[in-house]
Design a protein around this motif. Structure first.
Motif, PDB file in Angstrom:
ATOM      1  N   THR A 101       0.820  -1.098   0.003  1.00  0.00           N
ATOM      2  CA  THR A 101       0.131   0.020   0.096  1.00  0.00           C
ATOM      3  C   THR A 101       0.875   1.337   0.070  1.00  0.00           C
ATOM      4  N   GLY A 102       2.218   1.301   0.033  1.00  0.00           N
ATOM      5  CA  GLY A 102       3.018   2.343   0.056  1.00  0.00           C
ATOM      6  C   GLY A 102       4.168   1.925   0.719  1.00  0.00           C
ATOM      7  N   SER A 103       5.033   3.150   1.164  1.00  0.00           N
ATOM      8  CA  SER A 103       6.379   2.776   1.977  1.00  0.00           C
ATOM      9  C   SER A 103       7.018   4.086   1.974  1.00  0.00           C
ATOM     10  N   ASN A 104       8.102   3.952   2.966  1.00  0.00           N
ATOM     11  CA  ASN A 104       9.031   5.113   3.112  1.00  0.00           C
ATOM     12  C   ASN A 104      10.304   4.758   2.608  1.00  0.00           C
ATOM     13  N   SER A 105      11.259   5.252   2.373  1.00  0.00           N
ATOM     14  CA  SER A 105      12.724   4.865   2.091  1.00  0.00           C
ATOM     15  C   SER A 105      13.349   6.292   1.955  1.00  0.00           C
ATOM     16  N   TRP A 106      14.719   6.122   2.860  1.00  0.00           N
ATOM     17  CA  TRP A 106      15.544   7.440   2.533  1.00  0.00           C
ATOM     18  C   TRP A 106      17.179   6.961   2.521  1.00  0.00           C
ATOM     19  N   VAL A 107      17.809   7.370   1.689  1.00  0.00           N
ATOM     20  CA  VAL A 107      19.300   7.045   1.940  1.00  0.00           C
ATOM     21  C   VAL A 107      20.150   8.230   2.169  1.00  0.00           C
ATOM     22  N   MET A 108      21.232   8.285   2.750  1.00  0.00           N
ATOM     23  CA  MET A 108      22.107   9.381   3.527  1.00  0.00           C
ATOM     24  C   MET A 108      23.511   9.015   2.830  1.00  0.00           C
ATOM     25  N   HIS A 110      29.366   7.238   7.225  1.00  0.00           N
ATOM     26  CA  HIS A 110      29.152   6.179   6.291  1.00  0.00           C
ATOM     27  C   HIS A 110      27.832   6.349   5.881  1.00  0.00           C
ATOM     28  N   ALA A 111      27.684   5.812   4.647  1.00  0.00           N
ATOM     29  CA  ALA A 111      26.089   5.886   4.025  1.00  0.00           C
ATOM     30  C   ALA A 111      25.249   4.985   4.869  1.00  0.00           C
ATOM     31  N   LEU A 112      24.065   5.712   5.075  1.00  0.00           N
ATOM     32  CA  LEU A 112      22.807   5.029   5.899  1.00  0.00           C
ATOM     33  C   LEU A 112      21.509   4.882   5.066  1.00  0.00           C
ATOM     34  N   LEU A 113      20.883   3.748   5.354  1.00  0.00           N
ATOM     35  CA  LEU A 113      19.561   3.482   4.806  1.00  0.00           C
ATOM     36  C   LEU A 113      18.374   3.281   5.635  1.00  0.00           C
ATOM     37  N   ALA A 114      17.349   4.011   5.375  1.00  0.00           N
ATOM     38  CA  ALA A 114      16.050   3.787   5.946  1.00  0.00           C
ATOM     39  C   ALA A 114      14.885   3.257   5.189  1.00  0.00           C
ATOM     40  N   ASN A 115      14.143   2.230   5.928  1.00  0.00           N
ATOM     41  CA  ASN A 115      13.205   1.689   4.867  1.00  0.00           C
ATOM     42  C   ASN A 115      12.025   1.172   5.694  1.00  0.00           C
ATOM     43  N   ASP A 116      10.750   1.299   5.385  1.00  0.00           N
ATOM     44  CA  ASP A 116       9.633   0.854   6.144  1.00  0.00           C
ATOM     45  C   ASP A 116       8.567   0.669   4.927  1.00  0.00           C
ATOM     46  N   PRO A 117       8.627  -0.400   4.158  1.00  0.00           N
ATOM     47  CA  PRO A 117       7.626  -0.715   3.220  1.00  0.00           C
ATOM     48  C   PRO A 117       6.120  -0.979   3.879  1.00  0.00           C
ATOM     49  N   HIS A 118       5.173  -0.385   3.440  1.00  0.00           N
ATOM     50  CA  HIS A 118       3.687  -0.401   3.973  1.00  0.00           C
ATOM     51  C   HIS A 118       2.827  -1.510   3.239  1.00  0.00           C
ATOM     52  N   ILE A 119       2.567  -2.349   4.060  1.00  0.00           N
ATOM     53  CA  ILE A 119       1.689  -3.317   3.334  1.00  0.00           C
ATOM     54  C   ILE A 119       0.525  -3.704   4.403  1.00  0.00           C
ATOM     55  N   GLY A 120      -0.545  -4.466   3.936  1.00  0.00           N
ATOM     56  CA  GLY A 120      -1.625  -4.649   4.576  1.00  0.00           C
ATOM     57  C   GLY A 120      -1.286  -5.640   5.677  1.00  0.00           C
ATOM     58  N   ILE A 121      -2.326  -5.545   6.658  1.00  0.00           N
ATOM     59  CA  ILE A 121      -1.897  -6.438   7.705  1.00  0.00           C
ATOM     60  C   ILE A 121      -2.276  -7.882   7.673  1.00  0.00           C
ATOM     61  N   GLY A 177     -12.998   5.344   4.665  1.00  0.00           N
ATOM     62  CA  GLY A 177     -14.508   4.963   3.874  1.00  0.00           C
ATOM     63  C   GLY A 177     -15.100   3.951   4.939  1.00  0.00           C
ATOM     64  N   ASP A 178     -14.221   3.149   5.538  1.00  0.00           N
ATOM     65  CA  ASP A 178     -14.801   2.298   6.371  1.00  0.00           C
ATOM     66  C   ASP A 178     -15.388   2.729   7.927  1.00  0.00           C
ATOM     67  N   HIS A 179     -14.579   3.813   7.916  1.00  0.00           N
ATOM     68  CA  HIS A 179     -14.869   4.695   9.221  1.00  0.00           C
ATOM     69  C   HIS A 179     -15.039   3.743  10.601  1.00  0.00           C
ATOM     70  N   GLU A 180     -13.896   2.924  10.638  1.00  0.00           N
ATOM     71  CA  GLU A 180     -13.761   2.097  11.831  1.00  0.00           C
ATOM     72  C   GLU A 180     -12.608   2.314  12.669  1.00  0.00           C
ATOM     73  N   TYR A 181     -11.678   2.942  12.033  1.00  0.00           N
ATOM     74  CA  TYR A 181     -10.371   3.404  12.577  1.00  0.00           C
ATOM     75  C   TYR A 181      -9.616   2.157  13.092  1.00  0.00           C
ATOM     76  N   LYS A 182      -9.856   1.025  12.593  1.00  0.00           N
ATOM     77  CA  LYS A 182      -9.011  -0.082  12.782  1.00  0.00           C
ATOM     78  C   LYS A 182      -7.824  -0.214  11.744  1.00  0.00           C
ATOM     79  N   VAL A 183      -6.648  -0.174  12.024  1.00  0.00           N
ATOM     80  CA  VAL A 183      -5.486  -0.319  11.262  1.00  0.00           C
ATOM     81  C   VAL A 183      -5.599  -1.234   9.943  1.00  0.00           C
ATOM     82  N   SER A 184      -5.613  -1.002   8.775  1.00  0.00           N
ATOM     83  CA  SER A 184      -5.621  -1.752   7.763  1.00  0.00           C
ATOM     84  C   SER A 184      -4.339  -2.140   7.039  1.00  0.00           C
ATOM     85  N   SER A 185      -3.198  -0.921   7.060  1.00  0.00           N
ATOM     86  CA  SER A 185      -2.063  -1.352   6.614  1.00  0.00           C
ATOM     87  C   SER A 185      -0.852  -0.698   7.635  1.00  0.00           C
ATOM     88  N   LEU A 186       0.279  -0.984   7.359  1.00  0.00           N
ATOM     89  CA  LEU A 186       1.151  -0.558   8.416  1.00  0.00           C
ATOM     90  C   LEU A 186       2.572  -0.853   7.888  1.00  0.00           C
TER      91      LEU A 186
END
Length: 826
Positions: A271-278, A287-298, A746-755
């Motif tokens: 469903t999305g993701s963050n990544s950054w490299v320095m 030294h070079a650094l990498l951060a990553n958190d791929p976002h996927i359904g639960i 849209g579901d209006h339940e506020y239950k986490v669906s992706s993370l």
């Protein structure tokens, strides 16, 4: 004997029976856990191979050769994730109904129609186009997996569902990679909705509801500060009507989404993701650094399986999709890499015209041509077999044929995945094997689908990012974001960009590359202009850039706070605009409304579990959107729209500019001005909160409504949920914070669906100092101590060290299993 004594004896007897039964059940379930200590003699390996599990259940596999290493990986994955792999291959091949019954028939029909199995068969049929090492090691992996099936204890899920697994094959692995490609293709969910909305909304409304991306999203991957001032000539239109689509598509979008939602509850989608490299210039240790958190359904178990593989000439600590022996994410002492969604638009829908007297002929470019027909049989548990006919036009398979009651024009899917060679084994194996940046780039260049943003660092200080995947070249009038006319030939792909023209960055002067599924660049690309796609709002990228710009040099430890940041920068601005509208109305507010306004005014934009203002904000924007649109579109379409990300850009633009409200095509629908919409939305939000949470504002904390539960496929039925499910837990954050623990608006339940499916912070030069966390645990066996041992850590934003060196592994090894060749026994 007194009545009381008889009752006591009866009660004790029942208690003893329960204890015996419970103890027997516990012993039985415990007996199904795999042996992860000791020695197993296996004729299929050539030399002794160690599988050392650390304190987190991560296997560290040390082998004398590649074949033994991949055999051990397959064996280990089967021990920990066998039933998950069963579900993955069955969803991709369209075989879920065979084990789960008629309720999954439409899911099977959908994924058979998408031709994932057929595409995998075509790929595997031409072995000369596949890296022979990759194919050989896939076979070794499958050999180890199947060896466990033949010799080990099967997970209890097989007993509960009453079947046994057949051997796993190459086709299973490659079909599953097709499912991954599908999960990135937002067009199948989005394009039909726009076309349906054309029936209810005016062209001006549509430009508001589906706003041009760059109006409210300035931060791009190549221009992260959002300060691009150049000419955007050549930008493709957001939407352009390209032909007469005169029949309604009622039922198409809702039917597709119902099936896709069913599927993603079993095998979640990206469903999305963050990544950054320095670059070294931006890190405290040089030294070079990498951060990553791929976002996927639960998912439960989680999507990734962590494993550390070593054999002569190869080492990777990787994150594996369980059916694939090569890591999608990984690192070693030389390099580290990460993936996010590129969000390029590689899938279009076409309304087809079939001959009225011959359903096997379809109009294409003004001529009647023959459609290919495939007939399949679907086995169904406790029911008769079902037949499925798939019609394939020059665009691709018709995805509307299986939908009962659908009366609109047949709709076919044109997908890059079907159209061009996609040597996925070469790509994934090549990334892990690469020993230079140029070799890594070469592996990425072969990717066709899914579109991936791939970030890279190495121990020489290189940092890079490439947009991987084939980008269609469309006619200038065609946006790719609606259902197109399949008969005229005017809306056809003209080709694909060569990889060399895909956007990329290598060692930029800034020393920083951020990707968060946002637009790659404002700069037009010849000949397509500014890229179009399903790019996510740039809020996350802009927030990461803002935080990283606060100082020049960073440590991995300091990056944790950025990766888990919960502030809604734009949300805070939106709240300010809402407050300014409500201030003039507050004299008429009820006590609860006045309290709510005060809390909203004190909100700092952070979505921690203790926030009250954040809860009020989320409820209020839902009701503002509902108040804006509900009189023009159906409740189902409103729900679908709010489950997309377009609403966020619309909301920002609408409140910032006092844009005229949506008018719609029905002249009898009364119009509302912006301030009335905001006031009504706020009042409805507070009324709902009081009704569901009570009048005590202390009960309005975000953690009371925003929760996360990891639901197992079998745990969807009570009382099995008590065994298989993990949680629920109060949860911070929300879309679109950097720490994107997202519910469906849209579901209006506020239950986490992706993370974030994992959070990784990597340094190649000192890999023993790298950090990670996954949402639940590395094992899929609910009796295992590694099933949910990271669950509370994850929601509390904690990390664990990734054990990499021999000294680290030796210190933290909890279980050691030796695979020994038969020759060692003699």
């Amino acid at each position: 004997m007194t009545i009381a004594r008889k009752f006591i004896i009866f009660f004790v007897s029942i208690l003893v029976a329960v204890v015996i039964l419970t103890g027997g059940t516990w012993l039985y379930l415990s007996s199904l856990l795999p042996d992860i200590d000791g020695t197993v003699v296996i004729s299929r390996i050539k030399a002794e191979t160690q599988i050392i599990r650390d304190k987190w259940g991560v296997p560290h596999i040390k082998a004398e050769n590649a074949n033994d290493a991949y055999f051990a990986l397959g064996f280990t994955l089967a021990q920990d994730r066998l039933f998950q792999m069963e579900l993955q291959r069955r969803v991709a091949r369209g075989e879920l109904a065979q084990i789960l019954g008629p309720g999954l028939l439409n899911v099977d029909k959908m994924f058979r129609t998408l031709m994932l199995k057929h595409r995998a068969e075509d790929y595997l049929a031409d072995e000369e186009k596949i890296n022979p090492e990759a194919l050989k090691f896939l076979d070794a992996f499958l050999d180890g997996l199947n060896y466990f099936i033949n010799t080990g204890s099967l997970p209890v899920e097989y007993t509960l569902l009453g079947f046994e697994p057949r051997p796993f094959t190459r086709l299973d692995s490659l079909a599953m990679m097709g499912y991954v490609a599908y999960s990135f293709a937002d067009g199948i969910k989005r394009d039909s909705l726009y076309t349906i909305f054309e029936s209810f909304l005016t062209p001006a409304d549509l430009k508001m509801v589906f706003p041009q991306y760059t109006l409210e999203n300035r931060a791009t991957i190549i221009e992260p500060a959002g300060d691009y001032k150049g000419d955007q000539a050549g930008v493709s239109p957001l939407i352009e009507v390209t032909g007469s689509i005169d029949k309604p598509f009622a039922g198409l979008n809702s039917s597709l989404l119902a099936v896709l939602n069913q599927a993603t509850k079993i095998v979640p989608a990206f469903t999305g993701s963050n990544s950054w490299v320095m670059a070294p210039s931006r890190s405290k240790n040089g030294h070079a650094l990498l951060a990553n958190d791929p976002h996927i359904g639960i998912a439960n178990p989680g999507v990734w399986y962590e494993a550390h593989i070593q054999y002569p000439g190869y080492e990777n600590y990787g994150y594996h999709l369980p059916l694939m022996p090569f890591p999608m994410l990984g690192h070693n002492t030389f390099k580290a890499w990460a993936v996010t969604m590129f969000e390029n638009d590689d899938l279009d829908l076409y309304a087809e015209i079939f001959h009225p007297d011959n359903a096997s002929r379809v109009k294409f470019k003004g001529e009647w041509v023959k459609a290919k027909i495939i007939k399949e049989t679907i086995k169904v548990k406790d029911a008769s077999d079902e037949s499925l006919t798939i019609r394939i036009t020059p665009h691709g398979p018709v995805i509307s044929d299986y939908i009962k009651g659908y009366e609109g024009k047949p709709v076919a899917v044109s997908w890059v995945y079907h159209k061009v060679d996609n040597p996925i084994l070469d790509v994934v194996y090549g990334m892990g094997k690469a020993s230079s940046m140029s070799e890594f780039r070469e592996a990425v260049s072969k990717l066709a689908a899914p579109g991936l943003s791939i970030s890279y660092i190495d121990n020489t200080g290189n940092i890079a990012w490439w947009g991987g995947g084939r980008i269609p070249i469309r006619p200038s009038h065609m946006s790719g974001k609606k259902i197109h006319d399949g008969s005229s030939g005017k809306d056809e792909f003209k080709g694909y960009l060569p990889f060399e023209k895909n956007p990329y960055l290598e060692n930029p002067e800034s020393g920083l590359i951020i990707t968060s599924n946002n637009l790659p660049t404002h700069v037009p690309i010849d000949p397509i202009g500014v890229m179009t796609g399903y790019f996510r709002p740039s809020d996350r990228a802009a927030r990461i850039y803002e935080l990283l710009s606060q100082k020049e040099k960073w440590s991995l430890e300091e990056l944790k706070a950025i990766q888990t940041d919960t502030r809604l920068n734009e949300g805070h601005k939106i709240a300010g605009r809402i407050i300014s509208i409500l201030e003039s109305k507050k004299k008429s507010f009820s006590t609860s409304e006045a309290k709510a306004l005060a809390q909203l005014k004190s909100w700092d934009g952070f979505m921690e579990t203790s926030t009250i203002g954040g809860t009020i904000f989320e409820f209020t924007i839902y009701h503002i959107m509902k108040e804006t649109l509900e009189s023009h579109i159906s409740p189902d379409h409103l729900k679908t729209y709010l489950n997309l990300v377009d609403y966020w850009s619309f909301l920002k633009h609408f409140l910032k500019n006092n844009t005229p409200p949506v008018i719609g095509k029905n002249p009898s629908t009364p119009s509302k001005d912006r301030d009335t919409i905001v006031l009504n939305g706020f009042k409805q939000a507070i009324e709902e909160m009081v009704s569901t949470l009570g009048t005590n504002e202390k009960e309005w904390q975000w953690g009371a409504v925003h929760t996360i539960e990891y639901v197992h496929a079998v745990g969807r039925k009570k009382p099995l949920n008590l065994l298989f499910n993990v949680g629920p837990f109060p949860c911070p954050a929300e879309f679109p914070s950097v720490n994107k623990l997202k519910s469906k608006m849209g579901d209006h339940e506020y239950k986490v669906s992706s993370l974030p499916s994992t959070r990784r912070l990597i340094e190649c030069n000192n890999p023993e100092e790298s950090w990670s966390i996954i949402p639940t645990g590395n094992s899929g066996n609910f009796m295992s101590p590694f099933y949910d041992d990271q669950a509370r850590m994850f929601v509390q934003n904690q990390y664990r060290k990734m054990l990499f060196t021999d000294a680290q592994i030796k210190k933290e090894r909890f279980h050691v299993l030796i695979l020994s060749p038969e020759s060692d026994r003699k």
